[in-house]
Scaffold this active site. Structure first.
Site, PDB file in Angstrom:
ATOM      1  N   CYS A 345       0.893  -1.206  -0.026  1.00 63.57           N
ATOM      2  CA  CYS A 345      -0.118  -0.102  -0.031  1.00 63.57           C
ATOM      3  C   CYS A 345       0.936   1.282   0.082  1.00 63.57           C
ATOM      4  CB  CYS A 345      -0.937  -0.074   1.173  1.00 63.57           C
ATOM      5  SG  CYS A 345      -2.288   1.147   0.987  1.00 63.57           S
ATOM      6  N   HIS A 426      -3.637  -5.506   0.887  1.00 61.46           N
ATOM      7  CA  HIS A 426      -3.588  -5.904   2.209  1.00 61.46           C
ATOM      8  C   HIS A 426      -3.804  -7.422   2.199  1.00 61.46           C
ATOM      9  CE1 HIS A 426      -2.791  -1.882   3.645  1.00 61.46           C
ATOM     10  NE2 HIS A 426      -3.931  -1.355   2.918  1.00 61.46           N
TER      11      HIS A 426
END
Length: 487
Positions: A345, A426
């Site tokens: 991310c 994630h």
């Protein structure tokens, strides 16, 4: 099943174990034939999760929904505050970001205005109450969680998540105190005595959490607490280390490993100031071949076998700090020496060539060069991507989710170059094929050793059941049911 009152687990403070106790009762009610659902009106956390319909909620409520055996939904956490700095937070309502809000203004006003003057202001109290009502129609019981301490009397008139929410819901409140941190008598007694007379009547029981040692030594203390407060102590739950439940509060990072060790694959997670979604690394941390530790020590970063740049809520600010403290140079040096670097991310964005924030969405820094390990250019945008994703890795199906602001100029879900992997996903490291790929070239696993087949879903189910059994052993569950059924 007979209808039960909603139950709220409120706390004497932050990190006393409310989230875990609520998860335990979600599983207990499910095991006993009920249809529970979690609810936390307002959450403040950087660990969040994407719902099946592509919206964002606090990680704790996603975990509690798993324990309850249901899919998570934004009604379970209608209001989420994601700290951007010491004074501002991104406000997420019903899974969608409204923008950043100054903490003083938020707590003073308790409402926010839409960007368009033609749109009426949003009443947060009404929004969270409506979300509760929608859940209450479908589930029985609602397992509610408070936030922080219930005794923040200076915020009582603006409270959305503790006693005012319990009053609206008609919930029976169980006060959770943490004996491990000390001062449990004062914190429990003070939390109760600082309530209004009406709210005090709503507190039906006390649970003492995180007890260490011989339980018999607390018998006298238990009776003293009941006599002082006039409220029964429903259980004393021992501290446990062998049950693994995803934790949301960054306070838990303080207990994480902090140093290298010999004989294992050393995985260094760079400790960012605004680290988010650190649960991304729990599965890898449990691998017996791995020593996963959190650090901002440049020497340890260079000596690690694998380096991970995690997610962050303030990408540019953390990137600037990495340059100031020497971690950026240490990561680049380790990469040149053939060490594997992984970015998740915000960490993925940092590994690129450039990050730009032309609208100042994150703060005053509008442009910074990245570490230059991946050929991407990222622009921070107002739109937020939140979705669950399926992907293939080394020919195997895998699962994860995305929560990020910013668009990178690549269509690849996972971008790889020699000794470097970047992704917005994630849960990327929850997948066994990914872990095996990372570890296969490390000297410590050169003999071809691999972890036994790991099924994350099965593992989580085992942990929820172990947690429920642990709580059943030490809490008076029949008494809880009597409280929740009382007319």
């Amino acid at each position: 099943m007979k209808h039960l009152h909603p139950i709220m687990f409120a706390g004497t403070g932050s990190d006393v174990g409310k989230s875990i106790v609520a998860a335990a009762f979600c599983r207990i009610f499910l095991q006993d034939g009920y249809t529970p659902a979690p609810f936390k009106a307002q959450n403040m956390a950087l660990n969040s999760y994407a719902t099946p319909d592509g919206l964002e909620i606090g990680r704790a409520q996603a975990v509690q929904a798993e324990a309850a055996g249901i899919a998570c939904h934004t009604d379970m956490n209608p209001l989420l505050l994601k700290p951007q700095s010491d004074h501002t937070s991104q406000v997420v309502l019903h899974g969608k970001p409204l923008g950043n809000k100054d903490a003083y203004d938020f707590w003073r006003e308790g409402r926010t205005h839409q960007d368009s003057p033609s749109q009426s202001s949003l009443d947060f109290r009404r929004e969270v109450c409506d979300a509760f009502d929608r859940l209450a129609v479908r589930y029985n019981p609602i397992v509610m969680e408070g936030a922080g301490s219930i005794a923040e009397i200076n915020l009582r008139d603006r409270d959305l998540v503790n006693m005012s929410m319990a009053q609206y819901a008609g919930a029976d409140v169980i006060l959770v105190g943490d004996i491990d941190r000390g001062g449990v008598f004062a914190s429990v007694y003070g939390s109760i005595m600082l309530q209004s007379v009406e709210d005090r009547k709503r507190i039906k029981g006390i649970i003492i959490n995180k007890f260490r040692g011989d339980m018999r030594l607390f018998e006298e203390g238990r009776q003293m607490l009941e006599d002082l407060c006039g409220i029964p102590v429903l259980g004393v739950i021992p501290y446990f280390k062998d049950i693994y439940i995803d934790e949301e509060d960054s306070v838990s990072l303080e207990q994480k490993q902090r140093q290298l060790t010999e004989g294992k694959v050393n995985v260094a997670v760079v400790l960012l100031r605004h680290i988010s979604n650190f649960t991304d690394f729990d599965t890898l941390e449990r691998d017996p071949r791995v020593n996963l530790f959190y650090t901002s020590n440049t020497k340890d970063i260079q000596q690690a076998d694998i380096i991970i740049l995690p997610g962050t809520k303030a990408t540019l600010d953390d990137l600037l700090e990495l340059r100031r403290n020497g971690c950026a140079q240490a990561i680049q040096h380790a990469h040149r020496e053939g060490k594997m670097v992984v970015g998740i991310c915000g960490g993925y964005q940092m590994l690129g060539q450039m990050i730009e924030d032309p609208d100042g969405l994150e703060g005053p820094i509008t442009r910074l060069p990245g570490l230059g390990l991946l050929p991407i250019h990222t622009t921070i945008t107002p739109e937020k991507t939140t979705r669950q994703v399926s992907f293939e890795f080394d020919g195997h199906p895998c699962q994860g989710y995305e929560i990020h602001q910013g668009i990178s100029d690549t269509r690849e879900t996972i971008l790889t170059t020699p000794h470097c992997i970047g992704t917005y996903i994630h849960g990327f490291l929850d997948n066994a094929p990914v872990i095996e790929h990372l570890l296969r070239d490390c000297p410590q696993t050169s003999d071809g050793s691999s972890a036994t087949s790991f099924d994350l879903h099965t593992f989580k189910e085992e942990q929820y059941n172990k947690l429920a059994a642990h709580v059943r052993q030490y809490v008076d569950i029949p008494r809880i049911y009597q409280i929740l059924r009382h007319e």
